[in-house]
Enzyme design. Structure first.
Site, short mmCIF file in Angstrom:
data_model
loop_
_atom_site.label_atom_id
_atom_site.label_comp_id
_atom_site.label_asym_id
_atom_site.label_seq_id
_atom_site.Cartn_x
_atom_site.Cartn_y
_atom_site.Cartn_z
N VAL A 92 -7.99 5.88 -0.25
CA VAL A 92 -6.86 5.41 -1.04
C VAL A 92 -7.08 3.94 -1.37
CG1 VAL A 92 -4.36 5.20 -1.20
CG2 VAL A 92 -5.37 7.00 0.22
N ARG A 150 5.37 -6.18 10.03
CA ARG A 150 5.32 -7.44 10.77
C ARG A 150 5.72 -8.61 9.88
NH1 ARG A 150 -0.51 -7.57 13.52
NH2 ARG A 150 -1.02 -6.70 11.47
N LYS A 204 -9.11 -5.34 5.09
CA LYS A 204 -8.76 -5.70 6.47
C LYS A 204 -9.83 -5.22 7.45
CE LYS A 204 -3.84 -5.66 5.45
NZ LYS A 204 -2.52 -5.02 5.68
N SER A 230 -5.04 10.70 8.36
CA SER A 230 -6.21 10.35 7.57
C SER A 230 -7.18 11.51 7.63
CB SER A 230 -6.87 9.09 8.14
OG SER A 230 -8.15 8.86 7.57
N LYS A 234 -6.97 8.59 14.92
CA LYS A 234 -6.41 9.51 13.93
C LYS A 234 -6.54 10.97 14.38
CE LYS A 234 -4.73 6.64 11.01
NZ LYS A 234 -3.27 6.62 10.75
N GLY A 258 0.80 -1.23 0.00
CA GLY A 258 0.00 0.00 0.00
C GLY A 258 0.82 1.26 0.00
N ILE A 259 0.43 2.22 0.84
CA ILE A 259 1.10 3.52 0.89
C ILE A 259 2.56 3.36 1.29
CG2 ILE A 259 1.18 5.74 2.09
CD1 ILE A 259 -1.89 5.59 2.30
N GLN A 299 -5.30 -2.24 0.55
CA GLN A 299 -5.96 -3.39 1.18
C GLN A 299 -6.67 -3.00 2.47
OE1 GLN A 299 -6.20 -6.69 -0.02
NE2 GLN A 299 -5.58 -5.54 -1.83
N TYR A 328 -11.39 4.02 15.26
CA TYR A 328 -10.26 4.32 14.36
C TYR A 328 -10.12 5.82 14.18
CZ TYR A 328 -7.83 4.93 9.90
OH TYR A 328 -6.98 5.36 8.91
#
Length: 324
Positions: free
Chosen positions: A265, A105, A272, A215, A234, A84-85, A268, A230
């Site tokens: 964006v 990870r 998730k 974000s 942020k 991704g980013i 994935q 979430y």
């Protein structure tokens, strides 16, 4: 698409206190100040190689090269770089001549021990390395920075990109899901920021940069219950970045702090978040033309290429078709 490097450098030329349509004297003063910054000496980036002497640019293309030239051969840490980013940012920085350590990870194409940077096949020698690091574990983070210190002197740019979302609402969400988000999105970002600053300070690096991938959810709360916790993490990143900027000023350093706050964006991320409903995840990216990871990477290149006296606090960027 993000403006080209040439266009970005032209846009950043106005000086503080200059208003569009100002006097010729004001314009000339601005140009003189910009030239003075361009030819001024910059701190030696210590063991990562001598800094390049930058001459006053005589053309737009020279201005563009000069903006990123001072970062050549210096080291950037990118968290969450396996896709991704983060992966796009790592590629873009390598293309600009930086050395990049990307942590995640899980990483591909290498067999490595945790926290030990290893070269990535197919990349220029010593330019792109990967390291396995569980950012929810402080010991892993500290070991990673120790390995970077021993093998590559230290970090000049820290890009806190790693982040995650769990579909845990405020009224019925799991405590474990909340902890996962808080540990990575807030605590890991703060630990990496602290260790990156200490790395710069101990080597007398005064022109480093810490960039937090935030974000648009750190600036508004969308009416989707699965995104509310979430969003809270942020919002914390928004506050942490401004707090960092203030503390850097108190420390009388020229290290800069920046947020990049993208909207939707195409990564994935949705798969998730909606891991039990792949059709819903796929639909997230189908109704509008989304940003690409490379768009965010170009925003980071822009931020890094601005003159040392210019600090970009936050870039909020959405797909043109995104409503909220």
């Amino acid at each position: 698409m993000w403006p080209t490097v040439e266009e970005r450098r032209v846009e950043s030329r106005p000086q503080a206190g200059q208003v569009g349509g100002g006097s010729r004297r004001g314009l000339e003063a601005g140009r003189t100040a910009a030239a003075a910054v361009a030819v001024g000496e910059r701190p030696n980036p210590c063991d990562l190689g001598p800094s390049s002497a930058v001459q006053a640019p005589s053309s737009r293309s020279e201005m563009a090269r000069g903006g990123m030239e001072r970062w050549r051969d210096r080291l950037a840490l990118v968290t969450g770089a396996s896709g991704g980013i983060g992966a796009a940012v790592a590629r873009a920085l390598v293309q600009q001549g930086l050395k990049v350590v990307g942590c995640a990870r899980t990483v591909g194409n290498i067999e490595t021990q945790p926290t030990e940077p290893r070269k990535v096949a197919g990349q220029p020698d010593e330019q792109k390395l990967e390291v396995i690091c569980d950012l929810s574990n402080e010991e892993d983070i500290l070991s990673m920075f120790s390995a970077i210190r021993s093998q590559h002197s230290g970090v000049d740019i820290c890009i806190n990109n790693a982040g995650l979302a769990r579909p845990d609402t405020l009224l019925s969400g799991s405590t474990s899901g909340w902890k996962d988000m808080f540990n990575v999105n807030v605590l890991a970002l703060s630990i990496c920021t602290r260790e990156a600053y200490q790395s710069m300070k101990e080597r007398n690096v005064d022109d480093g940069h810490i960039i937090n991938i935030n974000s648009m959810s750190g600036h508004r709360v969308v009416p989707q219950s699965v995104a509310h916790f979430y969003s809270a993490t942020k919002y914390a990143v928004t506050a942490l970045t401004e707090g960092l900027r203030q503390e850097l000023r108190e420390a009388q350093t020229h290290i800069r702090a920046t947020c990049i706050s993208p909207g939707l964006v195409e990564t994935q991320f949705a798969f998730k978040l909606h891991d039990k409903d792949p059709e819903k995840a796929a639909a997230t990216y189908e109704h509008i033309k989304c940003l690409k990871p490379e768009d965010v990477a170009q925003a980071i290149i822009y931020v890094l290429s601005t003159p040392p006296h210019v600090q970009i606090g936050d870039i909020q960027m959405r797909p043109t078709e995104q409503v909220t």
